[in-house]
Design an enzyme around this catalytic site. Sequence first.
Site, PDB file in Angstrom:
ATOM      1  N   ARG A 116      -0.508   2.535  -8.452  1.00  0.00           N
ATOM      2  CA  ARG A 116      -0.985   1.148  -8.315  1.00  0.00           C
ATOM      3  C   ARG A 116      -2.046   0.816  -9.358  1.00  0.00           C
ATOM      4  O   ARG A 116      -3.069   0.212  -9.038  1.00  0.00           O
ATOM      5  CB  ARG A 116      -1.543   0.938  -6.913  1.00  0.00           C
ATOM      6  CG  ARG A 116      -0.496   1.081  -5.843  1.00  0.00           C
ATOM      7  CD  ARG A 116      -1.063   0.795  -4.494  1.00  0.00           C
ATOM      8  NE  ARG A 116      -0.051   1.017  -3.464  1.00  0.00           N
ATOM      9  CZ  ARG A 116      -0.294   0.988  -2.180  1.00  0.00           C
ATOM     10  NH1 ARG A 116      -1.511   0.733  -1.746  1.00  0.00           N
ATOM     11  NH2 ARG A 116       0.675   1.206  -1.321  1.00  0.00           N
ATOM     12  N   CYS A 117      -1.771   1.177 -10.577  1.00  0.00           N
ATOM     13  CA  CYS A 117      -2.732   1.016 -11.667  1.00  0.00           C
ATOM     14  C   CYS A 117      -2.131   0.095 -12.719  1.00  0.00           C
ATOM     15  O   CYS A 117      -0.913   0.040 -12.878  1.00  0.00           O
ATOM     16  CB  CYS A 117      -3.010   2.404 -12.264  1.00  0.00           C
ATOM     17  SG  CYS A 117      -4.051   2.437 -13.724  1.00  0.00           S
ATOM     18  N   GLY A 118      -2.968  -0.602 -13.447  1.00  0.00           N
ATOM     19  CA  GLY A 118      -2.475  -1.417 -14.543  1.00  0.00           C
ATOM     20  C   GLY A 118      -1.751  -0.592 -15.596  1.00  0.00           C
ATOM     21  O   GLY A 118      -0.929  -1.124 -16.347  1.00  0.00           O
TER      22      GLY A 118
END
Length: 163
Positions: A36-38
């Site tokens: 769930r990271c850019g």
Amino acid sequence: MTDLLQLPLSTLAGSPTTLGELTGGRTALVVNVASRCGLTPQYRGLEALQQEYADRGFTVLGVPCNQFAGQEPGTAAEIETFCSATYGVTFPMTDKLEVNGPDADPLYRALTAVPDATGQAGDVQWNFEKFLLSGSGDVVARFRPRTEPDSAEVRAAIEAHLG
């Protein structure tokens, strides 16, 4: 072969193993990953490297980590499903590890002692920091999180260490 390859780890499925068993004596790009990271789309580039270089003695090793803004909160099964369904990940992955701080896994205590191209060692900055290991387990390069897996510098370092 370095002592690094003897370090105990567990697979994402929970099976005990070592770094050497996971990498199989191949050149390896060890990457702390998060779902769930850019920077999560880097999974695509990591899998492309896996596909391109696997037959030449290379593997990516994904190391899920939830230390950065809680961006890897899932269970092992959720992580595996996300990675395979979303990005077609085929490379091996460990269970979740701490990469910084007093509870940092011994693997990351060793990896973070190695400086990057600017000469800076120390803590992992964020998700998707990359460490290139030779087949004998020596850390030969370090790339910060924003360095894309398919960048010229990552590819050149991999090429330089393939058999």
